[in-house]
Scaffold this motif. Structure first.
Motif, PDB file in Angstrom:
ATOM      1  N   ASN A 158       0.856  -1.188   0.000  1.00 15.72           N
ATOM      2  CA  ASN A 158       0.000   0.000   0.000  1.00 15.72           C
ATOM      3  C   ASN A 158       0.892   1.237   0.000  1.00 15.72           C
ATOM      4  OD1 ASN A 158      -1.844   2.049   0.450  1.00 15.72           O
ATOM      5  ND2 ASN A 158      -2.997   0.907   1.980  1.00 15.72           N
ATOM      6  N   VAL A 159       1.120   1.777  -1.184  1.00 15.64           N
ATOM      7  CA  VAL A 159       2.017   2.913  -1.340  1.00 15.64           C
ATOM      8  C   VAL A 159       1.544   4.104  -0.510  1.00 15.64           C
ATOM      9  CG1 VAL A 159       3.014   4.524  -3.006  1.00 15.64           C
ATOM     10  CG2 VAL A 159       2.746   2.118  -3.606  1.00 15.64           C
ATOM     11  N   LYS A 160       0.232   4.273  -0.377  1.00 10.99           N
ATOM     12  CA  LYS A 160      -0.293   5.387   0.412  1.00 10.99           C
ATOM     13  C   LYS A 160       0.211   5.308   1.853  1.00 10.99           C
ATOM     14  CE  LYS A 160      -4.620   7.416   2.078  1.00 10.99           C
ATOM     15  NZ  LYS A 160      -6.077   7.297   2.132  1.00 10.99           N
ATOM     16  N   ILE A 161       0.197   4.122   2.453  1.00  8.54           N
ATOM     17  CA  ILE A 161       0.643   3.953   3.839  1.00  8.54           C
ATOM     18  C   ILE A 161       2.160   4.066   3.936  1.00  8.54           C
ATOM     19  CG2 ILE A 161       0.701   2.351   5.798  1.00  8.54           C
ATOM     20  CD1 ILE A 161      -2.016   3.688   5.314  1.00  8.54           C
ATOM     21  N   ILE A 162       2.872   3.547   2.954  1.00  4.84           N
ATOM     22  CA  ILE A 162       4.338   3.660   2.956  1.00  4.84           C
ATOM     23  C   ILE A 162       4.747   5.131   2.888  1.00  4.84           C
ATOM     24  CG2 ILE A 162       6.439   3.161   1.650  1.00  4.84           C
ATOM     25  CD1 ILE A 162       5.022   0.505   0.792  1.00  4.84           C
ATOM     26  N   ILE A 163       4.164   5.864   1.951  1.00  2.53           N
ATOM     27  CA  ILE A 163       4.476   7.293   1.811  1.00  2.53           C
ATOM     28  C   ILE A 163       4.038   8.049   3.066  1.00  2.53           C
ATOM     29  CG2 ILE A 163       4.027   9.375   0.454  1.00  2.53           C
ATOM     30  CD1 ILE A 163       5.748   7.330  -1.021  1.00  2.53           C
ATOM     31  N   TYR A 164       2.892   7.684   3.613  1.00  2.00           N
ATOM     32  CA  TYR A 164       2.394   8.296   4.846  1.00  2.00           C
ATOM     33  C   TYR A 164       3.424   8.168   5.965  1.00  2.00           C
ATOM     34  CZ  TYR A 164      -0.454   8.155   9.204  1.00  2.00           C
ATOM     35  OH  TYR A 164      -0.953   8.326  10.468  1.00  2.00           O
ATOM     36  N   GLY A 165       3.909   6.949   6.202  1.00  2.00           N
ATOM     37  CA  GLY A 165       4.895   6.739   7.267  1.00  2.00           C
ATOM     38  C   GLY A 165       6.180   7.505   7.027  1.00  2.00           C
ATOM     39  N   LEU A 166       6.697   7.426   5.806  1.00  2.00           N
ATOM     40  CA  LEU A 166       7.935   8.140   5.494  1.00  2.00           C
ATOM     41  C   LEU A 166       7.764   9.650   5.649  1.00  2.00           C
ATOM     42  CD1 LEU A 166       9.128   6.115   2.371  1.00  2.00           C
ATOM     43  CD2 LEU A 166      10.040   6.010   4.709  1.00  2.00           C
ATOM     44  N   THR A 167       6.623  10.161   5.202  1.00  2.00           N
ATOM     45  CA  THR A 167       6.375  11.603   5.296  1.00  2.00           C
ATOM     46  C   THR A 167       6.238  12.054   6.735  1.00  2.00           C
ATOM     47  OG1 THR A 167       5.270  11.565   3.147  1.00  2.00           O
ATOM     48  CG2 THR A 167       4.826  13.459   4.568  1.00  2.00           C
ATOM     49  N   MET A 168       5.445  11.344   7.524  1.00  2.00           N
ATOM     50  CA  MET A 168       5.231  11.749   8.915  1.00  2.00           C
ATOM     51  C   MET A 168       6.539  11.741   9.706  1.00  2.00           C
ATOM     52  SD  MET A 168       2.074  12.567   9.319  1.00  2.00           S
ATOM     53  CE  MET A 168       1.716  12.999   7.632  1.00  2.00           C
ATOM     54  N   PHE A 169       7.340  10.699   9.512  1.00  2.00           N
ATOM     55  CA  PHE A 169       8.581  10.630  10.275  1.00  2.00           C
ATOM     56  C   PHE A 169       9.609  11.641   9.784  1.00  2.00           C
ATOM     57  CE2 PHE A 169       6.900   6.715  11.977  1.00  2.00           C
ATOM     58  CZ  PHE A 169       7.353   6.779  13.292  1.00  2.00           C
ATOM     59  N   SER A 170       9.783  11.747   8.468  1.00  2.00           N
ATOM     60  CA  SER A 170      10.826  12.651   7.974  1.00  2.00           C
ATOM     61  C   SER A 170      10.451  14.120   8.138  1.00  2.00           C
ATOM     62  CB  SER A 170      11.166  12.342   6.514  1.00  2.00           C
ATOM     63  OG  SER A 170      10.032  12.548   5.690  1.00  2.00           O
ATOM     64  N   ALA A 171       9.180  14.461   7.968  1.00  2.00           N
ATOM     65  CA  ALA A 171       8.778  15.870   8.025  1.00  2.00           C
ATOM     66  C   ALA A 171       8.440  16.344   9.423  1.00  2.00           C
ATOM     67  CB  ALA A 171       7.581  16.097   7.095  1.00  2.00           C
ATOM     68  N   TYR A 172       7.854  15.486  10.255  1.00  2.20           N
ATOM     69  CA  TYR A 172       7.340  15.944  11.544  1.00  2.20           C
ATOM     70  C   TYR A 172       8.072  15.390  12.771  1.00  2.20           C
ATOM     71  CZ  TYR A 172       3.324  17.626   8.876  1.00  2.20           C
ATOM     72  OH  TYR A 172       2.522  18.270   7.987  1.00  2.20           O
ATOM     73  N   ILE A 173       8.473  14.128  12.729  1.00  3.64           N
ATOM     74  CA  ILE A 173       8.946  13.482  13.955  1.00  3.64           C
ATOM     75  C   ILE A 173      10.463  13.515  14.096  1.00  3.64           C
ATOM     76  CG2 ILE A 173       8.951  11.316  15.261  1.00  3.64           C
ATOM     77  CD1 ILE A 173       6.224  10.711  13.783  1.00  3.64           C
ATOM     78  N   LEU A 174      11.190  13.037  13.088  1.00  5.79           N
ATOM     79  CA  LEU A 174      12.641  12.922  13.215  1.00  5.79           C
ATOM     80  C   LEU A 174      13.367  14.251  13.410  1.00  5.79           C
ATOM     81  CD1 LEU A 174      13.378   9.963  10.799  1.00  5.79           C
ATOM     82  CD2 LEU A 174      13.504   9.989  13.288  1.00  5.79           C
ATOM     83  N   PRO A 175      12.860  15.366  12.926  1.00  4.59           N
ATOM     84  CA  PRO A 175      13.557  16.621  13.250  1.00  4.59           C
ATOM     85  C   PRO A 175      13.547  16.953  14.746  1.00  4.59           C
ATOM     86  CG  PRO A 175      12.168  16.933  11.326  1.00  4.59           C
ATOM     87  CD  PRO A 175      11.842  15.566  11.901  1.00  4.59           C
ATOM     88  N   TYR A 176      12.649  16.328  15.518  1.00  6.19           N
ATOM     89  CA  TYR A 176      12.525  16.649  16.942  1.00  6.19           C
ATOM     90  C   TYR A 176      12.833  15.478  17.868  1.00  6.19           C
ATOM     91  CZ  TYR A 176      10.102  20.606  14.913  1.00  6.19           C
ATOM     92  OH  TYR A 176       9.793  21.699  14.164  1.00  6.19           O
ATOM     93  N   GLU A 177      12.604  14.256  17.403  1.00  3.87           N
ATOM     94  CA  GLU A 177      12.753  13.074  18.262  1.00  3.87           C
ATOM     95  C   GLU A 177      13.615  12.029  17.560  1.00  3.87           C
ATOM     96  OE1 GLU A 177      11.584  13.356  21.181  1.00  3.87           O
ATOM     97  OE2 GLU A 177      10.076  14.913  20.941  1.00  3.87           O
ATOM     98  N   THR A 178      14.501  11.364  18.336  1.00  9.70           N
ATOM     99  CA  THR A 178      15.352  10.322  17.737  1.00  9.70           C
ATOM    100  C   THR A 178      15.451   9.057  18.580  1.00  9.70           C
ATOM    101  OG1 THR A 178      17.307  11.330  18.738  1.00  9.70           O
ATOM    102  CG2 THR A 178      16.779  11.976  16.457  1.00  9.70           C
ATOM    103  N   LYS A 179      14.928   9.080  19.810  1.00 10.82           N
ATOM    104  CA  LYS A 179      15.041   7.905  20.682  1.00 10.82           C
ATOM    105  C   LYS A 179      14.029   6.839  20.268  1.00 10.82           C
ATOM    106  CE  LYS A 179      16.880  10.439  24.551  1.00 10.82           C
ATOM    107  NZ  LYS A 179      16.686  10.912  25.896  1.00 10.82           N
ATOM    108  N   ALA A 180      14.483   5.584  20.227  1.00 10.93           N
ATOM    109  CA  ALA A 180      13.661   4.466  19.752  1.00 10.93           C
ATOM    110  C   ALA A 180      12.317   4.337  20.481  1.00 10.93           C
ATOM    111  CB  ALA A 180      14.441   3.162  19.823  1.00 10.93           C
ATOM    112  N   PRO A 181      12.250   4.430  21.815  1.00 16.35           N
ATOM    113  CA  PRO A 181      10.936   4.292  22.467  1.00 16.35           C
ATOM    114  C   PRO A 181       9.949   5.394  22.043  1.00 16.35           C
ATOM    115  CG  PRO A 181      12.695   4.047  24.088  1.00 16.35           C
ATOM    116  CD  PRO A 181      13.335   4.509  22.809  1.00 16.35           C
ATOM    117  N   ILE A 182      10.459   6.611  21.865  1.00 23.18           N
ATOM    118  CA  ILE A 182       9.589   7.711  21.442  1.00 23.18           C
ATOM    119  C   ILE A 182       9.139   7.495  19.999  1.00 23.18           C
ATOM    120  CG2 ILE A 182       9.496  10.205  20.988  1.00 23.18           C
ATOM    121  CD1 ILE A 182      11.390  10.532  23.423  1.00 23.18           C
ATOM    122  N   LEU A 183      10.048   7.036  19.147  1.00 22.91           N
ATOM    123  CA  LEU A 183       9.686   6.754  17.750  1.00 22.91           C
ATOM    124  C   LEU A 183       8.631   5.650  17.689  1.00 22.91           C
ATOM    125  CD1 LEU A 183      13.157   6.924  15.960  1.00 22.91           C
ATOM    126  CD2 LEU A 183      11.397   8.690  16.108  1.00 22.91           C
TER     127      LEU A 183
END
Length: 197
Positions: free
Chosen positions: A117-142
């Motif tokens: 499901n490309v929509k879900i794959i792109i969704y996950g990559l977008t959410m993490f790269s654009a919103y989460i990884l710039p602020y959080e990097t610890k595995a439990p938080i991810l």
């Protein structure tokens, strides 16, 4: 993560995963035939597959940025072909009252749907790269964010499944029309995934 970024991410996620897509349209279709309880295994397969992809996106997003360009075209067309297959199966679906019953969607089918499901794959990559990884990097938080993103998708799935369940009586009398509409929506999803629309 600042609250404003969290709110923006949540709104973006809801708009993405609550919109028509392979999961939601297929759940609308199957819930109209089997009801909510008849779809529980399928839904948990979708949610398990979605959580798997969210975790992979979170843990490997920076690495996948280098790998995805080579894999993305292949996954895009595999995903589009699979959604076309789902459209064909939806078109062929018999009404609930017919004696010959098709096999209910399984957990494995729901899980596999997420892997292509490309929509879900792109969704996950977008959410993490654009919103989460710039602020959080610890595995439990991810992992917590992966669960949160999957939960938002699960809510959208339930909304579509309940809509299908409420349409069950209508579906019995107009199954050809509903199958045709849902199959066309899946074809539309497939063409969008393939980049043809």
């Amino acid at each position: 993560m600042p609250l404003s970024v969290f709110i923006e991410m949540t709104l973006s996620a809801i708009l993405t995963v609550w919109s028509p897509g392979p999961n939601n349209i297929l759940l609308l279709s199957t819930a109209s035939k089997y009801g909510i309880s008849g779809n529980l295994r399928f839904m948990t397969g979708i949610w398990s597959g979605s959580l798997t992809l969210m975790c992979l996106s979170g843990l490997f997003c920076s690495t996948l940025g280098k790998v995805v360009p080579g894999i993305q075209p292949v996954m895009k067309y595999l995903g589009a072909a699979y959604v076309l297959y789902l459209a064909w199966q939806t078109w062929r679906r018999l009404p609930p009252s017919d004696a010959v019953q098709e096999k209910k969607p399984t957990w494995l089918m729901g899980y596999f749907l997420q892997l292509v499901n490309v929509k879900i794959i792109i969704y996950g990559l977008t959410m993490f790269s654009a919103y989460i990884l710039p602020y959080e990097t610890k595995a439990p938080i991810l992992f917590g964010f992966a669960v949160y993103l999957m939960f938002l998708g699960a809510l959208g799935n339930l909304i579509w499944a309940f809509a299908g369940n409420m349409l069950k009586r209508f579906y019995s009398g107009h199954y050809k029309l509903m199958n045709g509409v849902m199959a066309l929506l899946l074809v539309w999803c497939s063409l969008r995934i393939a980049g043809l629309l």
